[in-house]
Design an enzyme around this catalytic site. Structure first.
Site, PDB file in Angstrom:
ATOM      1  N   LYS A 135      -3.870   6.584  -4.331  1.00 53.91           N
ATOM      2  CA  LYS A 135      -4.349   6.609  -2.955  1.00 53.91           C
ATOM      3  C   LYS A 135      -4.014   7.965  -2.363  1.00 53.91           C
ATOM      4  CE  LYS A 135      -5.917   2.887  -2.044  1.00 53.91           C
ATOM      5  NZ  LYS A 135      -6.935   2.254  -1.538  1.00 53.91           N
ATOM      6  N   ASP A 163      -8.527   7.955  -4.244  1.00 53.88           N
ATOM      7  CA  ASP A 163      -9.245   7.202  -3.221  1.00 53.88           C
ATOM      8  C   ASP A 163      -8.757   7.609  -1.843  1.00 53.88           C
ATOM      9  OD1 ASP A 163     -10.597   5.389  -1.689  1.00 53.88           O
ATOM     10  OD2 ASP A 163      -9.659   3.606  -2.547  1.00 53.88           O
ATOM     11  N   GLU A 192     -12.828   8.759  -4.611  1.00 52.37           N
ATOM     12  CA  GLU A 192     -13.623   7.807  -3.824  1.00 52.37           C
ATOM     13  C   GLU A 192     -13.625   8.210  -2.348  1.00 52.37           C
ATOM     14  OE1 GLU A 192     -12.326   3.709  -4.424  1.00 52.37           O
ATOM     15  OE2 GLU A 192     -11.792   4.192  -6.480  1.00 52.37           O
ATOM     16  N   ASP A 215     -17.657   3.803  -2.417  1.00 49.29           N
ATOM     17  CA  ASP A 215     -17.092   2.457  -2.314  1.00 49.29           C
ATOM     18  C   ASP A 215     -17.559   1.889  -0.969  1.00 49.29           C
ATOM     19  OD1 ASP A 215     -15.598   0.141  -2.130  1.00 49.29           O
ATOM     20  OD2 ASP A 215     -13.648   1.077  -2.275  1.00 49.29           O
ATOM     21  N   LYS A 237     -16.764  -4.051  -5.101  1.00 46.39           N
ATOM     22  CA  LYS A 237     -15.762  -5.056  -4.730  1.00 46.39           C
ATOM     23  C   LYS A 237     -16.519  -6.336  -4.395  1.00 46.39           C
ATOM     24  CE  LYS A 237     -11.945  -2.343  -2.807  1.00 46.39           C
ATOM     25  NZ  LYS A 237     -12.186  -1.000  -3.267  1.00 46.39           N
TER      26      LYS A 237
HETATM   27  O1  LIG Z   1      -9.849  -0.150  -6.916  1.00 41.19           O
HETATM   28  C1  LIG Z   1      -8.700  -0.336  -7.390  1.00 41.19           C
HETATM   29  O2  LIG Z   1      -8.299   0.284  -8.391  1.00 41.19           O
HETATM   30  C2  LIG Z   1      -7.763  -1.325  -6.786  1.00 41.19           C
HETATM   31  C3  LIG Z   1      -8.182  -1.902  -5.480  1.00 41.19           C
HETATM   32  C4  LIG Z   1      -7.963  -0.983  -4.311  1.00 41.19           C
HETATM   33  O3  LIG Z   1      -7.602   0.149  -4.476  1.00 41.19           O
HETATM   34  C5  LIG Z   1      -8.187  -1.485  -2.994  1.00 41.19           C
HETATM   35  C6  LIG Z   1      -8.516  -2.795  -2.795  1.00 41.19           C
HETATM   36  C7  LIG Z   1      -8.640  -3.320  -1.506  1.00 41.19           C
HETATM   37  C8  LIG Z   1      -8.369  -2.548  -0.417  1.00 41.19           C
HETATM   38  C9  LIG Z   1      -7.809  -1.224  -0.523  1.00 41.19           C
HETATM   39  O4  LIG Z   1      -6.448  -1.243  -0.255  1.00 41.19           O
HETATM   40  C10 LIG Z   1      -8.052  -0.543  -1.853  1.00 41.19           C
HETATM   41  C11 LIG Z   1      -9.237   0.410  -1.693  1.00 41.19           C
HETATM   42  O5  LIG Z   1      -9.273   1.112  -0.701  1.00 41.19           O
HETATM   43  O6  LIG Z   1     -10.131   0.492  -2.514  1.00 41.19           O
HETATM   44 MG   LIG Z   2     -11.035   2.443  -1.290  1.00 41.09          MG
END
Ligand SMILES: O=C(O)CCC(=O)C1=CC=C[C@@H](O)[C@@H]1C(=O)O
Ligand SMILES: [Mg+2]
Length: 324
Positions: A135, A163, A192, A215, A237
């Protein structure tokens, strides 16, 4: 003979889970159980706070209405249903028909939202392709750039996923890029959503040569999957997208456009996460999914996640809020 049940769950989260600007203390959601003769199947309906438009109460209400239709007619139209409800119900129906292959891809991309040193340990233990997700955008952009550069430098075959969740202005994104040496930029598999708008993110990719992925943009009104310079992947997702059929369509469109499709969690319980691992193995067999979110929980539900030591609550321990 058809029947259905809706269970309510609440699972405690690890203390440090922050979603956008909110601390997530508990994960709230619903488990759908479908019966047809001797067959049983499950699905999870769990809107993610700060990400889903609907909340858990609204989703539970709609899930009950649609389940009642399913019990009566044996099918239900999920067009216009809330994404989390559409996903949970369509997954349960697919499983009931035997349409979801058993094998799962449990080799996930280790997620680092805390101390980068923890990631070094996880990567050293990782067999095969080394993929990790970090992140960014939570602290100084310069620090993020230095961390990314350090990882790529020290683990040469690393394919780093970053991300930013649209947190950067173009200036902040530039500050990040400045600290990633040009020869290291290809070690970033993708970043991302670097900027607040897709247009700024595309400009960032063009200026820096750093590949990006969509995303949030996938959920924008009117989004179409297409090849664009600098865009290499879309993140899917399912809980935020809708039916399994819609997710499959996105995967197929991504592949047709030459993009990678990455299945990612919306912090489902271990039950939903297992189904996502199976969905990923089936639809995106050569891609490591973004499912390393079990570590954010304090407890598992129903189906345990392979290798996870957290205690498991069985569905029998949950309250059945509706059945027919
Ligand atoms: O995509 C991944 O590797 C794991 C999931 C992930 O990072 C997330 C899932 C849900 C909410 C967020 O905190 C985060 C994202 O921002 O994509
Ligand atoms: Mg994200």
């Amino acid at each position: 003979m058809r029947s259905a049940k809706l269970y309510q769950y609440q699972l405690p989260m690890d203390s440090g889970v922050i979603l956008r600007d909110q601390r997530l203390v508990n994960r709230d959601g619903w488990i759908v159980e479908l019966h047809n003769g001797a067959r049983v199947a499950y699905g999870e309906v769990a809107p993610l706070p700060e990400f889903s438009q609907e909340n858990a109460a609204e989703a539970g209400e709609q899930a009950q209405q649609l389940l009642a239709q399913w019990v009566e007619h044996g099918h239900v139209d999920l067009t216009g249903a809330m994404p989390s409800v559409a996903f949970g119900l369509s997954m349960a129906m697919l499983e009931l028909e035997g349409g979801l292959p058993e094998a799962g891809n449990y080799q996930v991309a280790p997620l680092c939202s805390g101390d980068p040193d923890d990631l070094v340990v996880a990567l050293n233990e990782m067999p095969g392709e080394k993929v990790a997700k970090i992140k960014v955008g939570m602290y100084e952009a310069v620090r993020d750039g230095m961390v990314a550069d350090m990882f790529i430098e020290s683990i040469p075959d690393l394919r780093l996923r970053l991300d930013a969740n649209r947190r950067w202005t173009p200036l902040k994104a530039q500050q990040f890029a400045k600290y990633v040496k040009p020869q290291h930029r290809s070690g970033i598999a993708f970043l991302e959503e670097p900027c607040q708008t897709p247009a700024d993110s595309l400009a960032f990719a063009a200026e820096t040569g750093i590949n990006i992925a969509w995303d949030e943009t996938v959920r924008d009104e009117g989004f179409e999957v297409k090849a664009e310079p600098g865009v290499v992947a879309i993140v899917i997702k399912p809980t935020l997208i809708g039916t399994v059929e819609r997710c499959v369509e996105l995967v197929e469109q991504a592949h047709a456009a030459g993009l990678t499709a990455v299945i990612s969690s919306s912090m489902e319980s271990s039950l939903g996460l297992n189904q996502l691992a199976r969905f990923a193995a089936w639809q995106t067999p050569n891609v490591i999914p973004g499912l390393d979110t079990m570590q954010l929980f304090k407890m598992q539900l129903g189906t345990p996640w392979p290798g996870c030591d957290l205690p498991v609550t069985s569905l029998d321990a949950l309250t059945v809020v509706w059945q027919q």
